[in-house]
Design a protein around this motif. Structure first.
Motif, PDB file in Angstrom:
ATOM      1  N   ASN A 163       9.299 -14.972 -19.872  1.00  0.00           N
ATOM      2  CA  ASN A 163      10.521 -14.705 -19.126  1.00  0.00           C
ATOM      3  C   ASN A 163      10.196 -14.115 -17.756  1.00  0.00           C
ATOM      4  O   ASN A 163      10.726 -14.555 -16.730  1.00  0.00           O
ATOM      5  N   HIS A 164       9.257 -13.180 -17.743  1.00  0.00           N
ATOM      6  CA  HIS A 164       8.908 -12.534 -16.472  1.00  0.00           C
ATOM      7  C   HIS A 164       8.301 -13.538 -15.479  1.00  0.00           C
ATOM      8  O   HIS A 164       8.746 -13.646 -14.337  1.00  0.00           O
ATOM      9  N   VAL A 165       7.308 -14.280 -15.948  1.00  0.00           N
ATOM     10  CA  VAL A 165       6.584 -15.166 -15.028  1.00  0.00           C
ATOM     11  C   VAL A 165       7.497 -16.294 -14.539  1.00  0.00           C
ATOM     12  O   VAL A 165       7.527 -16.618 -13.338  1.00  0.00           O
ATOM     13  N   LEU A 166       8.276 -16.865 -15.438  1.00  0.00           N
ATOM     14  CA  LEU A 166       9.154 -17.974 -15.023  1.00  0.00           C
ATOM     15  C   LEU A 166      10.244 -17.481 -14.077  1.00  0.00           C
ATOM     16  O   LEU A 166      10.565 -18.131 -13.077  1.00  0.00           O
ATOM     17  N   THR A 167      10.810 -16.323 -14.385  1.00  0.00           N
ATOM     18  CA  THR A 167      11.868 -15.794 -13.517  1.00  0.00           C
ATOM     19  C   THR A 167      11.318 -15.521 -12.119  1.00  0.00           C
ATOM     20  O   THR A 167      11.945 -15.863 -11.112  1.00  0.00           O
ATOM     21  N   GLU A 168      10.132 -14.945 -12.074  1.00  0.00           N
ATOM     22  CA  GLU A 168       9.509 -14.670 -10.758  1.00  0.00           C
ATOM     23  C   GLU A 168       9.293 -15.955  -9.970  1.00  0.00           C
ATOM     24  O   GLU A 168       9.454 -15.986  -8.759  1.00  0.00           O
ATOM     25  N   ARG A 169       8.928 -17.031 -10.683  1.00  0.00           N
ATOM     26  CA  ARG A 169       8.658 -18.304 -10.003  1.00  0.00           C
ATOM     27  C   ARG A 169       9.929 -19.107  -9.765  1.00  0.00           C
ATOM     28  O   ARG A 169       9.872 -20.186  -9.164  1.00  0.00           O
ATOM     29  N   GLY A 170      11.040 -18.635 -10.330  1.00  0.00           N
ATOM     30  CA  GLY A 170      12.293 -19.392 -10.223  1.00  0.00           C
ATOM     31  C   GLY A 170      12.228 -20.685 -11.020  1.00  0.00           C
ATOM     32  O   GLY A 170      12.827 -21.697 -10.672  1.00  0.00           O
ATOM     33  N   GLU A 171      11.484 -20.672 -12.143  1.00  0.00           N
ATOM     34  CA  GLU A 171      11.319 -21.887 -12.973  1.00  0.00           C
ATOM     35  C   GLU A 171      11.949 -21.701 -14.339  1.00  0.00           C
ATOM     36  O   GLU A 171      12.221 -20.584 -14.763  1.00  0.00           O
ATOM     37  N   LYS A 172      12.146 -22.834 -15.015  1.00  0.00           N
ATOM     38  CA  LYS A 172      12.610 -22.796 -16.401  1.00  0.00           C
ATOM     39  C   LYS A 172      11.640 -23.618 -17.241  1.00  0.00           C
ATOM     40  O   LYS A 172      10.866 -24.409 -16.701  1.00  0.00           O
ATOM     41  N   ALA A 173      11.681 -23.434 -18.545  1.00  0.00           N
ATOM     42  CA  ALA A 173      10.739 -24.183 -19.389  1.00  0.00           C
ATOM     43  C   ALA A 173      11.357 -24.496 -20.744  1.00  0.00           C
ATOM     44  O   ALA A 173      12.276 -23.825 -21.203  1.00  0.00           O
ATOM     45  N   ILE A 174      10.798 -25.536 -21.355  1.00  0.00           N
ATOM     46  CA  ILE A 174      11.115 -25.845 -22.743  1.00  0.00           C
ATOM     47  C   ILE A 174       9.990 -25.278 -23.595  1.00  0.00           C
ATOM     48  O   ILE A 174       8.810 -25.537 -23.330  1.00  0.00           O
ATOM     49  N   VAL A 175      10.375 -24.503 -24.585  1.00  0.00           N
ATOM     50  CA  VAL A 175       9.387 -23.955 -25.507  1.00  0.00           C
ATOM     51  C   VAL A 175       9.428 -24.809 -26.765  1.00  0.00           C
ATOM     52  O   VAL A 175      10.496 -25.072 -27.306  1.00  0.00           O
ATOM     53  N   LEU A 176       8.250 -25.245 -27.204  1.00  0.00           N
ATOM     54  CA  LEU A 176       8.199 -26.104 -28.387  1.00  0.00           C
ATOM     55  C   LEU A 176       7.204 -25.511 -29.376  1.00  0.00           C
ATOM     56  O   LEU A 176       6.083 -25.152 -29.009  1.00  0.00           O
ATOM     57  N   GLY A 177       7.630 -25.404 -30.628  1.00  0.00           N
ATOM     58  CA  GLY A 177       6.725 -24.833 -31.630  1.00  0.00           C
ATOM     59  C   GLY A 177       6.950 -25.427 -33.003  1.00  0.00           C
ATOM     60  O   GLY A 177       8.021 -25.959 -33.308  1.00  0.00           O
ATOM     61  N   ALA A 178       5.905 -25.332 -33.826  1.00  0.00           N
ATOM     62  CA  ALA A 178       5.993 -25.753 -35.229  1.00  0.00           C
ATOM     63  C   ALA A 178       5.798 -24.512 -36.077  1.00  0.00           C
ATOM     64  O   ALA A 178       5.008 -23.632 -35.724  1.00  0.00           O
ATOM     65  N   THR A 179       6.508 -24.465 -37.197  1.00  0.00           N
ATOM     66  CA  THR A 179       6.357 -23.295 -38.041  1.00  0.00           C
ATOM     67  C   THR A 179       6.302 -23.656 -39.518  1.00  0.00           C
ATOM     68  O   THR A 179       6.995 -24.574 -39.952  1.00  0.00           O
TER      69      THR A 179
END
Ligand SMILES: Cc1ncc(COP(=O)(O)O)c(C=O)c1O
Ligand SMILES: N[C@@H](CCOP(=O)(O)O)C(=O)O
Length: 473
Positions: free
Chosen positions: A132-148
């Motif tokens: 959240n910190h790094v993306l907000t600073e860069r003004g970017e968004k991301a898709i998080v993908l995981g398997a559980t």
């Protein structure tokens, strides 16, 4: 601090080396390998002595800071770590990772006092905040993908649900996680949270995640895909801390400590291996498996061969192929990415792998292993409870069992990592003839909460179309 990949050759490494933020904001490297530090930060005996008595958050800051390599300013990093391990808002035990003595020189380290009651919170509380910190600073968004297989999912959702910069997609094997585990994920109704039950097993989910990282053409243009599984280096980094924490309490650096680790994807125990590489005196690392024992067969007989997945009473460890094992193999092969890539290709093609004998013998000197089936798991839960009053979850029980079966040096303190709270696995507890505890207050209405999730076939194009359709960015 620079990071290299497990599959690049030594000469390529220099050109490929990445910084912490790049590694944090991805999953697999472009060559299909996993990121590892080019060199580990080193702590001398005297450095380690200076860490004695530090509260968990301060210890975490000292251990984690060198891995970040100045790419997040110190004050911010400190704040993110303090918030992640806060004993007022995040962890419910003042010690964060308390030790509980179960024998004259045997201890359990409870890693289940975080919001989702499993060790995954240690890494995913921090990972969510870092992203959240790094993306907000860069003004970017991301898709998080995981398997559980049950625990990463809820911990990742809990870590990411409040971030506007993230849309999260978690794949779990349909009807193969416990009801408590499923509901911990599916009752989070936030707009950015997507739960998908895949008609397959955990390895099918993990394979689709890795294929999606390897070929990202299904994503809308300029969309960033980030991993929350332990293929993401930041997961391992955060988990290194509790090895230091336990060892310091038991006499490190002036005494060697052994750890018994319930193992599936090989992330948790690999963090112990890294702690040792940083200077922590770890004498033995014990790989404790359930019936899905590919890692036990490797350490016992150098026989790493895929077998049919079995569904057990410790479902979070129902894993056929362990992602992080590649990181260990890389070191075992003298960090030669070409040799590793060849070995992985053979494994991909034949489903089996044999390490060169000399390398295997060398790595075997550090690791022990033990396989426990469901009967052994239940009898260990019952016996431990009878003898000490302690109620262990079925994953933790495999770690306890391993200590009982292996002949480790009696004078070495031994720590079993308690990876989950028993309330998550009532079936195993009841089969051990005991009563399952009640849900903690913050989850007391879990079984009545509304759920939301989609059921998909084990089909990559279907999954990728779903992600494209549901993503908000
Ligand atoms: C409760 C529990 N114990 C043990 C493991 C195994 O840990 P690792 O996959 O890091 O080997 C998992 C899943 O990862 C888990 O959820
Ligand atoms: N047991 C895990 C499986 C995924 O492992 P990870 O550590 O790579 O995220 C789970 O509970 O999901």
């Amino acid at each position: 601090m620079k990071y290299i990949t497990t599959r690049s050759s030594t000469s390529e490494m220099k050109g490929e080396a990445k910084g912490f933020q790049d590694v944090l904001l991805t999953g697999l490297a472009s060559d299909g390998g996993l990121y590892v530090p080019a060199e580990l930060p080193q702590f001398s005996k005297e450095d380690i002595r200076q860490l004695r008595g530090l509260p968990y958050n301060e210890l975490a800051y000292t251990i984690i800071k060198p891995f970040v390599g100045g790419e997040i300013d110190d004050a911010t990093l400190k704040q993110l770590i303090d918030d992640s391990y806060s004993t007022t808002d995040t962890f419910s035990h003042n010690a964060v990772a308390p030790l509980h003595q179960i024998g004259s020189n045997e201890w359990i380290m409870e890693l289940f006092h975080g919001p989702t009651l499993a060790f995954k919170d240690f890494a995913l509380q921090l990972l969510g905040r870092l992203l959240n910190h790094v993306l907000t600073e860069r003004g970017e968004k991301a898709i998080v993908l995981g398997a559980t297989s049950g625990d990463t999912g809820s911990a990742a959702i809990e870590g990411c649900r409040h971030s506007d910069a993230l849309d999260i997609f978690i794949l779990h094997p349909y009807q193969r996680v416990s009801e408590v585990q499923r509901r911990q994920m599916t009752s989070v109704l936030a707009d950015n949270v997507n739960n998908i039950a895949v008609k397959g097993n955990f390895d099918d989910c993990q394979a689709m995640v890795k294929q999606s990282f390897a070929n990202q053409s299904f994503l809308p243009d300029n969309t960033r895909l980030v991993a929350v599984n332990s293929i993401n280096w930041a997961r391992i980094m955060a988990q290194v801390v509790y090895y230091f924490y336990a060892a310091l309490l038991l006499g490190a650096p002036d005494r060697e400590i052994a750890f018994s680790v319930p193992t599936g994807n090989f992330g948790d125990i690999f963090a112990g291996y890294i702690a040792r590489g940083m200077g922590l005196p770890i004498g033995k690392l014990v790989v404790a498996t359930n019936q899905n024992d590919i890692l036990h067969r490797f350490f016992k007989d150098n026989d790493y061969r895929k077998q049919q997945l079995e569904h057990t009473l410790s479902p979070s460890m129902d894993i056929m192929v362990s992602s992080n094992f590649e990181r260990l193999l890389f070191d075992m092969l003298g960090r030669d990415g070409n040799r590793l890539a060849q070995l992985m290709e053979t494994f991909q093609a034949t489903g089996k792998l044999q390490a060169p004998e000399a390398d295997w013998l060398e790595i075997k000197a550090l690791f022990e292993s033990c396989r426990t089936d469901d009967t052994g798991t239940c009898s260990t839960i019952a016996q431990l409870h009878r003898e000490t009053g302690y109620l262990a979850d079925p994953h933790t029980a495999t770690g306890v069992r391993a200590l009982q079966e292996l002949n480790l040096a009696p004078r070495t303190p031994k720590v079993v990592l308690a990876t989950a709270h028993p309330v998550k696995f009532p079936e195993a507890v009841e089969k051990a003839g005991l009563q399952s505890p009640s849900l903690p207050p913050h989850m007391s209405d879990l079984l009545q909460r509304e759920e939301r999730y989609s059921v998909l076939e084990n089909d990559l194009p279907e999954l990728q179309a779903f992600i494209r359709q549901q993503t908000r960015h």
